[in-house]
Design a protein around this motif. Structure first.
Motif, PDB file in Angstrom:
ATOM      1  N   LYS A  52      24.774  24.449 -29.932  1.00 21.16           N
ATOM      2  CA  LYS A  52      25.341  25.655 -29.314  1.00 21.16           C
ATOM      3  C   LYS A  52      26.367  26.305 -30.236  1.00 21.16           C
ATOM      4  O   LYS A  52      26.402  27.530 -30.373  1.00 21.16           O
ATOM      5  N   LYS A  53      27.176  25.469 -30.866  1.00 20.17           N
ATOM      6  CA  LYS A  53      28.190  25.996 -31.781  1.00 20.17           C
ATOM      7  C   LYS A  53      27.530  26.689 -32.979  1.00 20.17           C
ATOM      8  O   LYS A  53      27.922  27.787 -33.369  1.00 20.17           O
ATOM      9  N   ALA A  54      26.500  26.041 -33.537  1.00 26.40           N
ATOM     10  CA  ALA A  54      25.798  26.622 -34.684  1.00 26.40           C
ATOM     11  C   ALA A  54      25.052  27.888 -34.277  1.00 26.40           C
ATOM     12  O   ALA A  54      24.996  28.860 -35.039  1.00 26.40           O
ATOM     13  N   ALA A  55      24.473  27.906 -33.084  1.00 26.55           N
ATOM     14  CA  ALA A  55      23.746  29.089 -32.606  1.00 26.55           C
ATOM     15  C   ALA A  55      24.693  30.270 -32.449  1.00 26.55           C
ATOM     16  O   ALA A  55      24.316  31.411 -32.751  1.00 26.55           O
ATOM     17  N   GLN A  56      25.902  30.010 -32.005  1.00 26.44           N
ATOM     18  CA  GLN A  56      26.896  31.078 -31.869  1.00 26.44           C
ATOM     19  C   GLN A  56      27.213  31.707 -33.225  1.00 26.44           C
ATOM     20  O   GLN A  56      27.587  32.873 -33.305  1.00 26.44           O
ATOM     21  N   GLN A  57      27.040  30.915 -34.288  1.00 27.04           N
ATOM     22  CA  GLN A  57      27.306  31.407 -35.637  1.00 27.04           C
ATOM     23  C   GLN A  57      26.050  31.947 -36.309  1.00 27.04           C
ATOM     24  O   GLN A  57      26.068  32.269 -37.485  1.00 27.04           O
ATOM     25  N   GLY A  58      24.924  32.005 -35.566  1.00 26.54           N
ATOM     26  CA  GLY A  58      23.713  32.625 -36.077  1.00 26.54           C
ATOM     27  C   GLY A  58      22.709  31.702 -36.726  1.00 26.54           C
ATOM     28  O   GLY A  58      21.780  32.174 -37.393  1.00 26.54           O
ATOM     29  N   ASP A  59      22.857  30.395 -36.553  1.00 30.90           N
ATOM     30  CA  ASP A  59      21.914  29.449 -37.150  1.00 30.90           C
ATOM     31  C   ASP A  59      20.578  29.498 -36.391  1.00 30.90           C
ATOM     32  O   ASP A  59      20.497  29.137 -35.226  1.00 30.90           O
ATOM     33  N   ILE A  60      19.528  29.930 -37.085  1.00 32.12           N
ATOM     34  CA  ILE A  60      18.204  30.095 -36.481  1.00 32.12           C
ATOM     35  C   ILE A  60      17.609  28.743 -36.070  1.00 32.12           C
ATOM     36  O   ILE A  60      16.985  28.629 -35.014  1.00 32.12           O
ATOM     37  N   ASP A  83      17.378  27.474 -11.973  1.00 33.43           N
ATOM     38  CA  ASP A  83      18.261  28.644 -12.009  1.00 33.43           C
ATOM     39  C   ASP A  83      19.245  28.545 -13.171  1.00 33.43           C
ATOM     40  O   ASP A  83      19.486  29.527 -13.881  1.00 33.43           O
ATOM     41  N   ASP A  84      19.821  27.362 -13.357  1.00 31.45           N
ATOM     42  CA  ASP A  84      20.732  27.159 -14.490  1.00 31.45           C
ATOM     43  C   ASP A  84      19.994  27.353 -15.809  1.00 31.45           C
ATOM     44  O   ASP A  84      20.530  27.954 -16.744  1.00 31.45           O
ATOM     45  N   LEU A  85      18.777  26.843 -15.870  1.00 27.76           N
ATOM     46  CA  LEU A  85      17.982  26.982 -17.083  1.00 27.76           C
ATOM     47  C   LEU A  85      17.716  28.451 -17.407  1.00 27.76           C
ATOM     48  O   LEU A  85      17.759  28.851 -18.567  1.00 27.76           O
ATOM     49  N   SER A  86      17.483  29.252 -16.394  1.00 28.34           N
ATOM     50  CA  SER A  86      17.270  30.688 -16.605  1.00 28.34           C
ATOM     51  C   SER A  86      18.510  31.343 -17.206  1.00 28.34           C
ATOM     52  O   SER A  86      18.397  32.208 -18.082  1.00 28.34           O
ATOM     53  N   ILE A  87      19.658  30.929 -16.755  1.00 31.32           N
ATOM     54  CA  ILE A  87      20.919  31.464 -17.293  1.00 31.32           C
ATOM     55  C   ILE A  87      21.071  31.069 -18.764  1.00 31.32           C
ATOM     56  O   ILE A  87      21.400  31.904 -19.613  1.00 31.32           O
ATOM     57  N   TRP A  88      20.818  29.802 -19.058  1.00 34.44           N
ATOM     58  CA  TRP A  88      20.933  29.323 -20.446  1.00 34.44           C
ATOM     59  C   TRP A  88      19.930  30.040 -21.348  1.00 34.44           C
ATOM     60  O   TRP A  88      20.255  30.397 -22.486  1.00 34.44           O
ATOM     61  N   GLN A  89      18.727  30.258 -20.836  1.00 34.43           N
ATOM     62  CA  GLN A  89      17.694  30.949 -21.611  1.00 34.43           C
ATOM     63  C   GLN A  89      18.102  32.390 -21.878  1.00 34.43           C
ATOM     64  O   GLN A  89      17.907  32.901 -22.986  1.00 34.43           O
ATOM     65  N   ALA A  90      18.698  33.047 -20.887  1.00 30.92           N
ATOM     66  CA  ALA A  90      19.158  34.425 -21.068  1.00 30.92           C
ATOM     67  C   ALA A  90      20.256  34.492 -22.135  1.00 30.92           C
ATOM     68  O   ALA A  90      20.275  35.413 -22.962  1.00 30.92           O
ATOM     69  N   GLN A  91      21.151  33.507 -22.131  1.00 30.04           N
ATOM     70  CA  GLN A  91      22.211  33.469 -23.150  1.00 30.04           C
ATOM     71  C   GLN A  91      21.609  33.282 -24.543  1.00 30.04           C
ATOM     72  O   GLN A  91      22.036  33.924 -25.510  1.00 30.04           O
ATOM     73  N   LEU A  92      20.603  32.414 -24.628  1.00 24.28           N
ATOM     74  CA  LEU A  92      19.942  32.192 -25.919  1.00 24.28           C
ATOM     75  C   LEU A  92      19.188  33.438 -26.359  1.00 24.28           C
ATOM     76  O   LEU A  92      19.227  33.808 -27.536  1.00 24.28           O
ATOM     77  N   LEU A 141      21.631  35.806 -27.874  1.00 26.99           N
ATOM     78  CA  LEU A 141      21.993  35.393 -29.236  1.00 26.99           C
ATOM     79  C   LEU A 141      20.868  35.704 -30.225  1.00 26.99           C
ATOM     80  O   LEU A 141      21.130  36.189 -31.334  1.00 26.99           O
ATOM     81  N   ALA A 142      19.636  35.415 -29.818  1.00 23.00           N
ATOM     82  CA  ALA A 142      18.499  35.679 -30.706  1.00 23.00           C
ATOM     83  C   ALA A 142      18.380  37.164 -31.007  1.00 23.00           C
ATOM     84  O   ALA A 142      18.114  37.554 -32.152  1.00 23.00           O
ATOM     85  N   ALA A 143      18.604  37.994 -30.019  1.00 24.83           N
ATOM     86  CA  ALA A 143      18.544  39.443 -30.236  1.00 24.83           C
ATOM     87  C   ALA A 143      19.695  39.899 -31.135  1.00 24.83           C
ATOM     88  O   ALA A 143      19.511  40.747 -32.010  1.00 24.83           O
ATOM     89  N   GLN A 144      20.864  39.324 -30.921  1.00 23.25           N
ATOM     90  CA  GLN A 144      22.038  39.686 -31.717  1.00 23.25           C
ATOM     91  C   GLN A 144      21.811  39.373 -33.200  1.00 23.25           C
ATOM     92  O   GLN A 144      22.194  40.160 -34.067  1.00 23.25           O
ATOM     93  N   TYR A 145      21.186  38.241 -33.485  1.00 22.35           N
ATOM     94  CA  TYR A 145      20.957  37.840 -34.874  1.00 22.35           C
ATOM     95  C   TYR A 145      19.541  38.162 -35.343  1.00 22.35           C
ATOM     96  O   TYR A 145      19.116  37.700 -36.406  1.00 22.35           O
ATOM     97  N   GLN A 146      18.797  38.916 -34.536  1.00 22.17           N
ATOM     98  CA  GLN A 146      17.429  39.340 -34.847  1.00 22.17           C
ATOM     99  C   GLN A 146      16.551  38.145 -35.243  1.00 22.17           C
ATOM    100  O   GLN A 146      15.835  38.176 -36.249  1.00 22.17           O
TER     101      GLN A 146
END
Length: 168
Positions: free
Chosen positions: A100-108, A135-144, A147-152
């Motif tokens: 999660k920490k690496a994903a926040q920094q853009g690690d593909i 339901d929780d999984l849907s939230i986590w997936q939306a957050q991911l 992030l994926a859209a932010q870092y293309q």
């Protein structure tokens, strides 16, 4: 490991049969072995705990060996796939804080591992009718997805390889 389509009805049917066979084998094996040992080596004070324990241990080992021997049999395909999926998801889960920490920094690679975890967890929970946490999984997936859209990033599960977890 790559995610595969599994027939839920076939999986549940085969899993139930495997569980029933294991329970029956454990019961009959442990009782049979312990009763045979008690008959051959009776104890004057009537305590046969050690023979009962030995019967259970031998039965468990035999069941484990049989399951290991037949794990690649076509009947065991779905059961074995779910077993391996649980192991793969466990490896990702242990690394999740770092991912999660690496994903926040853009690690593909981190995002891809998280995508595998979320997709695999969804499949597993649906196979096991564990829909409470979807339901929780849907939230986590939306957050991911954000992030994926932010870092293309394109998160193609076919590109996931368990060896990428070593860097986290």
């Amino acid at each position: 490991m790559q995610l595969q389509k599994i027939d839920k009805a076939r999986y549940r049917n085969h899993l139930n049969k495997v569980i029933a066979a294991c329970v029956a084998s454990l019961t009959m094996g442990s009782l049979g072995i312990s009763q045979a040992l008690i008959a051959v080596f009776p104890d004057a004070d009537g305590s046969h705990f050690h023979w009962n324990l030995l019967g259970v241990m031998v039965s468990v080992m035999v069941i484990g060996l049989v399951l290991k021997k037949y794990r690649n049999h076509p009947f065991m395909y779905e059961v074995n796939y779910v077993w391996e999926l649980k192991q793969a998801l466990n490896k990702v889960t242990r690394k999740m804080p770092k991912l999660k920490k690496a994903a926040q920094q853009g690690d593909i690679d981190a995002m891809l591992a998280m995508q595998f975890s979320y997709s695999g967890s969804k499949q597993l929970w649906e196979l096991d009718d564990n829909t409470i946490t979807l339901d929780d999984l849907s939230i986590w997936q939306a957050q991911l997805d954000t992030l994926a859209a932010q870092y293309q990033a394109q998160l193609d599960l076919a590109q996931y390889n368990e060896s990428t977890l070593k860097k986290f």
